[in-house]
Design a protein around this motif. Structure first.
Motif, short mmCIF file in Angstrom:
data_model
loop_
_atom_site.label_atom_id
_atom_site.label_comp_id
_atom_site.label_asym_id
_atom_site.label_seq_id
_atom_site.Cartn_x
_atom_site.Cartn_y
_atom_site.Cartn_z
N VAL A 1 29.87 33.71 92.52
CA VAL A 1 30.68 32.79 93.33
C VAL A 1 30.56 33.16 94.80
CG1 VAL A 1 32.39 32.24 91.54
CG2 VAL A 1 32.79 34.18 93.04
N ALA A 2 30.69 32.17 95.66
CA ALA A 2 30.63 32.38 97.11
C ALA A 2 31.54 31.33 97.74
CB ALA A 2 29.18 32.22 97.57
N PRO A 3 31.84 31.48 99.03
CA PRO A 3 32.82 30.59 99.65
C PRO A 3 32.57 29.07 99.48
CG PRO A 3 32.45 32.46 101.05
CD PRO A 3 31.48 32.60 99.91
N GLY A 4 31.38 28.63 99.10
CA GLY A 4 31.14 27.19 98.90
C GLY A 4 31.69 26.62 97.60
N VAL A 5 32.20 27.48 96.70
CA VAL A 5 32.70 26.97 95.41
C VAL A 5 34.09 27.48 95.11
CG1 VAL A 5 30.46 26.65 94.29
CG2 VAL A 5 31.60 28.86 94.11
N LEU A 6 34.82 26.67 94.34
CA LEU A 6 36.11 27.09 93.81
C LEU A 6 35.91 28.31 92.91
CD1 LEU A 6 39.11 25.72 93.57
CD2 LEU A 6 38.38 25.25 91.24
N ILE A 7 36.82 29.26 92.98
CA ILE A 7 36.77 30.41 92.08
C ILE A 7 37.31 29.95 90.71
CG2 ILE A 7 37.66 32.73 91.66
CD1 ILE A 7 38.04 32.84 94.82
N PRO A 8 36.52 30.11 89.65
CA PRO A 8 36.99 29.65 88.33
C PRO A 8 38.32 30.32 87.97
CG PRO A 8 34.69 30.33 88.23
CD PRO A 8 35.19 30.72 89.57
N ARG A 9 39.25 29.51 87.43
CA ARG A 9 40.58 30.01 87.09
C ARG A 9 40.69 30.22 85.58
NH1 ARG A 9 40.65 29.08 92.16
NH2 ARG A 9 42.45 28.19 93.25
N PRO A 10 41.50 31.21 85.18
CA PRO A 10 41.69 31.42 83.74
C PRO A 10 42.21 30.16 83.03
CG PRO A 10 42.97 33.03 85.04
CD PRO A 10 42.20 32.20 86.01
N GLU A 11 43.08 29.38 83.68
CA GLU A 11 43.64 28.21 82.98
C GLU A 11 42.57 27.16 82.66
OE1 GLU A 11 44.72 29.30 85.94
OE2 GLU A 11 45.11 27.67 87.36
N THR A 12 41.46 27.22 83.39
CA THR A 12 40.39 26.24 83.16
C THR A 12 39.61 26.55 81.88
OG1 THR A 12 40.33 25.87 85.52
CG2 THR A 12 38.42 25.09 84.31
N GLU A 13 39.78 27.77 81.36
CA GLU A 13 39.15 28.10 80.07
C GLU A 13 39.69 27.18 78.97
OE1 GLU A 13 39.67 32.30 79.45
OE2 GLU A 13 38.50 32.81 81.23
N LEU A 14 40.89 26.62 79.19
CA LEU A 14 41.46 25.67 78.24
C LEU A 14 40.51 24.48 78.04
CD1 LEU A 14 43.90 24.61 76.58
CD2 LEU A 14 44.89 23.81 78.74
N LEU A 15 39.95 23.97 79.12
CA LEU A 15 39.02 22.83 79.01
C LEU A 15 37.80 23.20 78.18
CD1 LEU A 15 38.47 20.96 82.41
CD2 LEU A 15 39.68 20.17 80.39
N VAL A 16 37.31 24.41 78.39
CA VAL A 16 36.15 24.89 77.62
C VAL A 16 36.51 24.92 76.14
CG1 VAL A 16 34.58 26.84 77.25
CG2 VAL A 16 35.33 26.27 79.57
N ASP A 17 37.70 25.42 75.84
CA ASP A 17 38.10 25.52 74.43
C ASP A 17 38.30 24.15 73.79
OD1 ASP A 17 37.90 28.27 74.39
OD2 ASP A 17 39.97 28.57 75.05
N ILE A 18 38.84 23.20 74.56
CA ILE A 18 38.99 21.83 74.04
C ILE A 18 37.61 21.25 73.71
CG2 ILE A 18 39.70 19.45 74.62
CD1 ILE A 18 41.87 20.75 76.46
N ALA A 19 36.67 21.45 74.63
CA ALA A 19 35.31 20.93 74.42
C ALA A 19 34.66 21.63 73.22
CB ALA A 19 34.47 21.13 75.68
#
Ligand code: GLN
Length: 292
Positions: free
Chosen positions: A85-103
């Motif tokens: 990751v670098a300043p051009g991108v959002l830092i992935p958040r733990p709560e977003t792992e929920l979307l991965v699990d739904i998928a």
């Protein structure tokens, strides 16, 4: 020449909270000496080279200025992968792992259906570092992914991550605003997105890590719902019959999102809670019966 100190002294002299100082110093040990984190304890009398000590002082100073740890380290763990990751991108958040699990739950359901032929097609809109698409592809070998972003900077980091994870052959990237990046004939089994959903004047935008992240990844510069609305209302032509769309949203946006999904004609609409117990994602399906 600078005075060089032992690890023990560097840690006790640091003005950072001890936990953060240990994370950054462990990174230096890994980068300069290929030593594991445990060396902070087992070799606490070790004296760093001048180069390593300068690097430590640089990381410490950046963190003292408030820069997010993930940017200082240049990496962040997410689901079962590690991302650059670098300043051009959002830092992935733990709560977003929920979307991965739904998928992944949907992908595993589809994989068990006998007549599922060919790979499962997944689309990630506004991929940033590539986190969601790459975590899904990494966990599910039967998936091919398409990931879009309107930011050139984000796409180049996402592509680098795909390469580092050995997933470039299964996850493709396209530049553009939401569905505009796609060919009109593309159809997906699963669409996922964590779009900017923070309202324009939300005070969180000027606090903590968020001050350093790209504002276009955090806010729609309006009510917070405009990107979510565009993604939900225009999903239908890109979904296969019975296909699933899942989006992340703010803790207080659930009702609005469920309504948007209903208005878009989606069925089997579900609200999903994150680990903190907040309504954090919603999913809906394109009906299996073709209305035409
Ligand atoms: N979940 C992020 C936060 O609250 C926001 C990310 C987003 O807008 N998609 O910091």
């Amino acid at each position: 020449m600078n005075v060089t100190h032992s690890l023990k002294v560097l840690l006790s002299n640091s003005r950072l909270p001890p936990k953060e100082a240990r994370i950054l110093l462990a990174h230096i040990l890994e980068q300069h000496y290929q030593l594991p984190r445990s060396a902070l304890m087992s070799r606490d009398d070790m004296v760093l080279s001048e180069a390593a000590q300068n690097a430590w002082q640089d990381l410490e100073a950046r963190r003292m200025q408030g820069e997010p740890i993930a940017y200082v380290l240049g990496k962040k763990g997410f689901h079962n992968i590690e991302l650059r990751v670098a300043p051009g991108v959002l830092i992935p958040r733990p709560e977003t792992e929920l979307l991965v699990d739904i998928a992944l739950a949907e992908i595993s359901r589809l994989s068990q259906i006998q007549d599922q032929s060919g790979p499962i097609q997944v689309l990630d809109l506004g991929t940033g570092s590539g986190a969601i698409a790459l975590a899904i592809a990494s966990a599910a070998p039967e998936v091919v992914g398409m990931a879009t972003d309107q930011s050139e900077d984000a796409l180049s980091i996402a592509q680098e991550n795909a390469q580092l994870l050995g997933l470039s052959n299964r996850v493709k990237f396209a530049k553009g605003n939401w569905y505009e990046a796609l060919d009109a004939q593309m159809r997906f089994d699963v669409i996922v997105s964590n779009p900017p959903y923070i309202a324009h004047l939300d005070p969180h935008l000027i606090e903590g890590d968020l001050r350093f992240e790209p504002s276009s990844a955090l806010t729609d510069f309006a009510s917070g719902l405009t990107c979510l609305e565009a993604i939900i209302s225009r999903a239908d032509p890109y979904l296969k019959l019975g296909g699933l769309i899942a989006v992340e949203h703010g803790f207080d946006q659930s009702e609005g999102i469920v309504q948007l999904m209903g208005m878009a004609g989606l069925v089997d609409i579900q609200v999903h809670l994150d680990l903190a117990g907040h309504q954090r994602a919603a999913s809906g399906r394109k009906s299996r019966s073709d209305p035409s």
